[in-house]
Design an enzyme around this catalytic site. Structure first.
Site, short mmCIF file in Angstrom:
data_model
loop_
_atom_site.label_atom_id
_atom_site.label_comp_id
_atom_site.label_asym_id
_atom_site.label_seq_id
_atom_site.Cartn_x
_atom_site.Cartn_y
_atom_site.Cartn_z
CG ASP A 59 -2.01 -1.02 1.14
OD1 ASP A 59 -2.16 -1.61 0.06
OD2 ASP A 59 -2.71 -1.24 2.15
CD GLU A 60 3.34 0.43 3.60
OE1 GLU A 60 3.55 0.08 4.76
OE2 GLU A 60 2.98 -0.36 2.71
CD GLU A 61 7.12 1.64 -4.32
OE1 GLU A 61 7.57 2.13 -5.37
OE2 GLU A 61 7.63 1.86 -3.20
CE1 TYR A 62 -2.44 1.73 -7.18
CE2 TYR A 62 -3.20 3.23 -5.45
CZ TYR A 62 -3.33 2.68 -6.71
OH TYR A 62 -4.37 3.11 -7.51
CG ASP A 63 -1.31 4.88 -0.66
OD1 ASP A 63 -2.15 4.70 -1.56
OD2 ASP A 63 -1.47 4.47 0.51
CB SER A 89 -10.78 4.13 -4.44
OG SER A 89 -9.84 3.53 -3.59
CD GLU A 105 -17.77 4.13 8.58
OE1 GLU A 105 -17.50 3.26 7.72
OE2 GLU A 105 -18.56 5.06 8.40
CE LYS A 131 -8.61 1.10 3.27
NZ LYS A 131 -8.41 -0.28 2.81
CG ASP A 151 -7.27 -6.51 3.95
OD1 ASP A 151 -7.52 -5.87 2.92
OD2 ASP A 151 -6.24 -7.17 4.11
CD GLU A 158 -14.43 -3.81 2.33
OE1 GLU A 158 -13.34 -4.15 1.84
OE2 GLU A 158 -15.02 -2.76 2.01
CE1 TYR A 211 -20.69 -6.39 11.29
CE2 TYR A 211 -18.31 -6.50 11.00
CZ TYR A 211 -19.44 -6.82 11.73
OH TYR A 211 -19.34 -7.56 12.87
CE LYS A 269 -5.11 1.75 3.11
NZ LYS A 269 -4.12 1.56 2.04
CB CYS A 279 20.20 -22.08 -16.15
SG CYS A 279 18.54 -22.64 -15.66
CB CYS A 326 18.81 -26.22 -18.27
SG CYS A 326 19.03 -24.49 -18.74
CB CYS A 353 17.68 -19.44 -18.08
SG CYS A 353 17.97 -20.98 -18.99
CB CYS A 384 15.34 -24.18 -19.19
SG CYS A 384 15.39 -23.96 -17.40
#
Length: 598
Positions: free
Chosen positions: A32-36, A81, A116, A118, A120, A179, A229, A321, A415, A418, A434, A440
């Site tokens: 989530d951190e990288e996406y945000d 979202s 509320e 969040k 998952d 959700e 819910y 978050k 490799c 192989c 490879c 392979c």
């Protein structure tokens, strides 16, 4: 300006790929951190260079991520979202913006927020007409979702009919949002059952809920013990007026028999929001279901309307978050795995640790560059983080713990399967690959597994164990060999398979010949060509022959396809081995029959 434009395109491509994996394939390819962080970088660049904003930007709306197995449903109100914050200072900035925009309406009073959990799980929209459940749909791209009404009807906590209270008229139309999720205990039991059947378990509870909800057989959904819910009303037509408070609207839903979460609280001011956050953080481990933060909403619905909506998220709500949990452990060993396209991926084995009730024994690194970046050594003390509560990754090496007798991890030259000399497929990233392809054994088995998978040719019963036996006994070398299998060689070579099992497998192989062009393209295993790209190729070129003869310029104009992927596709169809495989597959002797894409 060209550099900025190129960077924006790269960010959009990343975000769309992550969204596709998360919402459709039930997989988290990033935290989530990288996406945000990536989304915020895109927002900043678009703010500084508004002339480069595109109509399909992820800052505006989610991409088109629907699958073909379910009928499409248009949402009466967009199913948006939420924007996210990860720390206290970002939450305070959100509150400051709210107070500033409402300064003429709220007379400098503290904002009343509805807080509320969040949860998952999977967002769902339920439409009731005259008190009876009429339609249920997933979020989809926010405007169009997938019709999952049959599956939702078997979720016990979702009422088929609304409860009528004294003095209350049931609304003519009521669309609610909520959700669907699975409890920690049910998730554990489900994975144990899946493991016993020899299949791959779900990686987290959200994926389990999403996969269970989107089953083609509602009986499977019913067996998964999903829960629900409600978190809001999105559309209403009725004799009585709706309350002007989000909290009161949730209480109305409760009176109608629609479940809401027990931990929802109405608080006055941002300081109370922070106390609520601290309280939920404290009790989080004792909850019966997974959460990844809290949701903070302006309670006054008139204020909500004034604050308005973006095309992607409302301006009056935010997700706060939880930080990703991390623990120290020791690096014990490393192996180098050969993927379907020959990419060498390091798998780091660590001393087992428990993060968020999940035992972590190994960490898959993105590619060999991660080994170089950390300069990893055997015996290193590393900090492992379960990013977004899903993907474990090494985030730091504790250099002070190193000793003189520790050995540096060296990258392979050949490799590990192989023995072929590895090549660097990209001089900028130095990714090892490879080049042996079907020669392979690891690539051959992975490619064959991909070919028969559900989203590809969909050969039921042709799992990993069966493929391993068929390959090891030289019955299958390339995909076309699946279609020449017969009753005798399967009975003789498959351990534990009787006449009925073999006949069932042969029927599945025969049924798989009736497929769409999009599925066939995806089954070919072209590097970087997922379901969405395969579908775009099928829609544009109509036949496999036209796709094979397509030039680079034509390929690069497709949706989801940039210059890099276009070149990969173009090169794939210029390879004589690939062309021979395709020619063999579409040979009339095999009998593959095309059906229209759904």
């Amino acid at each position: 300006m060209k550099i900025i434009e190129k960077r924006i395109k790269k960010l959009i491509k990343k975000l769309r790929q992550w969204e596709y994996a998360y919402y459709l394939k039930n997989e988290s390819e990033t935290s989530d951190e990288e996406y945000d962080k990536t989304l915020q970088e895109l927002r900043q660049l678009e703010f500084e260079y508004p002339c480069l904003i595109t109509e399909n930007s992820p800052t505006k709306f989610l991409g088109k991520i629907l699958e073909n197995n379910f009928r499409q449903v248009y949402h009466r109100a967009p199913m948006l979202s939420l924007n996210s914050v990860m720390n206290k200072s970002q939450l305070l900035l959100f509150n400051d913006r709210i107070e500033y925009k409402l300064r003429d309406n709220n007379q400098n009073k503290s904002i009343i927020y509805c807080c509320e959990l969040k949860i998952d799980g999977v967002a769902i929209s339920l439409l009731y007409k005259s008190g009876k459940l009429l339609k249920a749909a997933t979020r989809g791209d926010g405007k169009i979702g997938e019709d999952v009404t049959k599956n939702v009807r078997v979720v016990s906590s979702i009422p088929e009919c609304l409860r009528k209270n004294d003095g209350m008229q049931l609304p003519y139309l009521l669309e609610i949002r909520g959700e669907i999720f699975i409890s920690k205990l049910c998730f554990l039991k489900l994975n144990q059952k899946i493991l016993k059947s020899g299949n791959k378990p779900f990686s987290n509870a959200r994926n389990a809920a999403s996969g269970s909800l989107r089953q083609l057989n509602p009986n499977i959904t019913a067996s998964r013990s999903l829960m629900f819910y409600c978190y809001g009303i999105s559309y209403y037509v009725g004799a009585d007026e709706l309350p002007n408070s989000h909290w009161d609207r949730l209480q109305l839903c409760l009176k109608l028999g629609i479940p809401i979460n027990d931990h929802i609280q109405l608080v006055n001011g941002v300081d109370k929001v922070l106390k609520y956050y601290d309280h939920i953080t404290y009790i989080r481990s004792n909850l019966k279901y997974d959460i990844d933060g809290i949701v903070v909403k302006v309670d006054n619905c008139v204020f909500q309307k004034k604050l308005g909506y973006g095309t992607r998220a409302p301006h009056w709500a935010i997700a706060y978050k939880f930080p990703a949990e991390s623990k120290l452990t020791q690096l014990n060993d490393i192996i180098f795995k050969v993927g379907r396209t020959g990419l060498i991926t390091p798998i780091v084995y660590i001393k087992p640790i428990v993060i968020n009730n999940v035992v972590i024994k190994k960490v898959s690194m993105h590619n060999v560059n991660e080994i170089r970046r950390f300069n990893l050594m055997f015996g290193d003390t590393v900090l492992v983080q379960r990013s977004g509560d899903v993907i474990p990754k090494i985030v730091k090496v504790i250099l002070s713990k190193r000793t003189n007798d520790m050995k540096v991890i060296t990258l392979p030259q050949f490799c590990p399967v192989c023995g072929t000399l590895l090549i660097t497929s990209n001089c900028r990233s130095s990714v090892l690959r490879c080049p042996a392809k079907l020669i392979c054994l690891a690539q051959r088995k992975s490619m064959l597994k991909h070919f028969v998978s559900r989203k590809a040719m969909n050969i039921h019963g042709m799992g990993e164990k069966v493929i391993n036996q068929l390959v090891d006994k030289n019955l299958v070398f390339s995909p076309v060999d699946f279609f020449y299998l017969n009753r005798e060689n399967l009975l003789f070579n498959l351990d534990g398979y009787g006449v009925k099992s073999v006949e069932k497998l042969l029927r599945s192989i025969d049924l798989a010949k009736h497929t769409t062009l999009a599925n066939f393209i995806y089954a070919l295993g072209i590097p970087n060509v997922g379901e969405s790209v395969a579908n775009s190729l099928a829609v544009k070129y109509k036949t496999i022959e036209k796709l094979i003869s397509a030039d680079f310029q034509s390929l690069s104009t497709l949706q989801y396809v940039g210059d890099s992927i276009a070149f990969t596709i173009y090169s794939f169809f210029k390879d004589p081995i690939n062309l021979k495989n395709i020619k063999d597959l579409i040979n009339p002797d095999i009998g593959i029959r095309w059906i229209l894409n759904n």
